[in-house]
Design an enzyme around this catalytic site. Sequence first.
Site, PDB file in Angstrom:
ATOM      1  N   LYS A  54       6.651 -90.874  53.467  1.00 52.31           N
ATOM      2  CA  LYS A  54       6.816 -92.325  53.304  1.00 52.31           C
ATOM      3  C   LYS A  54       8.139 -92.631  52.624  1.00 52.31           C
ATOM      4  CE  LYS A  54       1.867 -93.027  53.305  1.00 52.31           C
ATOM      5  NZ  LYS A  54       0.624 -93.036  52.543  1.00 52.31           N
ATOM      6  N   GLN A  98      -1.122 -93.951  46.510  1.00 53.41           N
ATOM      7  CA  GLN A  98      -1.611 -92.965  47.478  1.00 53.41           C
ATOM      8  C   GLN A  98      -3.062 -92.600  47.173  1.00 53.41           C
ATOM      9  OE1 GLN A  98       0.128 -91.798  50.206  1.00 53.41           O
ATOM     10  NE2 GLN A  98      -1.764 -90.818  50.815  1.00 53.41           N
ATOM     11  N   ASP A 106     -10.956 -94.487  39.565  1.00 56.11           N
ATOM     12  CA  ASP A 106     -11.596 -95.388  40.509  1.00 56.11           C
ATOM     13  C   ASP A 106     -10.512 -96.066  41.351  1.00 56.11           C
ATOM     14  OD1 ASP A 106     -12.898 -97.381  41.861  1.00 56.11           O
ATOM     15  OD2 ASP A 106     -14.031 -98.125  40.138  1.00 56.11           O
TER      16      ASP A 106
END
Length: 259
Positions: A54, A98, A106
């Site tokens: 990316k 990511q 979480d």
Amino acid sequence: MTATIIDGKAIAMRVRGEVAHEVAALTEHTGSRPGLATILVGDDPASAIYVANKRKACAEAGIVDLHRHLPADTKQADVAALIEQCNADPAVSGILLQLPVPKGLDGTALTGLMPCTPRGVLELLDSYDVPLEGAEAVVVGRSDLVGKPVAAMLLARNATVTMCHSRTRDLADVCSRADVLIAAVGVPELIGAEHVSDGAVVIDVGMNRTDDGLRGDVDFEAVRQRARLITPVPGGVGPMTIAMLLANTVTAARLQGAA
Ligand code: NAP
């Protein structure tokens, strides 16, 4: 017949070329380049490769690469703090956290709050112990505001989700397959008894002002004869939207306090 092979690589290259042109034009116009903050938590090898790709693609398109890497044992509050910091940074146009994040964090809580009305719909279903896993759920309406997020949330709860809209053929037939039917249309009393199978759960998101007062998307009197559970209008989803707004505000405050 031999199938034509869809060339994702070629299409992606075309899109990336278009983005690079847009970046150049935007930069010339505004004097600053868009920036992407990629956030990688931990050292999962696959995630590291995805993020590296990316970042490389950003650079090729002229987007500023604002990468952050946190150790795997980073606390939830510290990841939230970094996201908050990126949010406040004018150089950051977008943030990519990511996923998956390491165990103990979480990811859902870090990637945003659920929109209020869809969250209200789910809260109602949960409050009445409506089983969603494996259930046939039909959502009528595909707006970004209600239909799509409701469908995504039902899907995330492992319902089998069908979405209907103004071009759906034989709406009554599709709707009558539903164990859980969500109407988010904006057409007063569109959903009648013929759309609902015996024992279905019907959630009416519609709020339509008519000469006869506020009406839902569901013909309440007709459908209540067939449904197992049904929300009225007013007094069903509407109050939940406000309740969820408050709940989301507290969640946001908690996340900010953690920052
Ligand atoms: P919207 O953006 O106008 O979307 C309506 C959707 O219904 C569209 O996807 C449209 O299909 C579909 N539709 C229209 N006519 C149809 C028909 N005859 N058969 C099947 N589908 C049809 O509306 P929205 O923002 O999602 O809102 C929907 C309703 O929920 C409204 O009454 C609104 O007031 C209410 N609402 C209530 C709350 C609350 O707090 N209770 C919150 C938000 C919205 P196409 O995409 O093909 O056009």
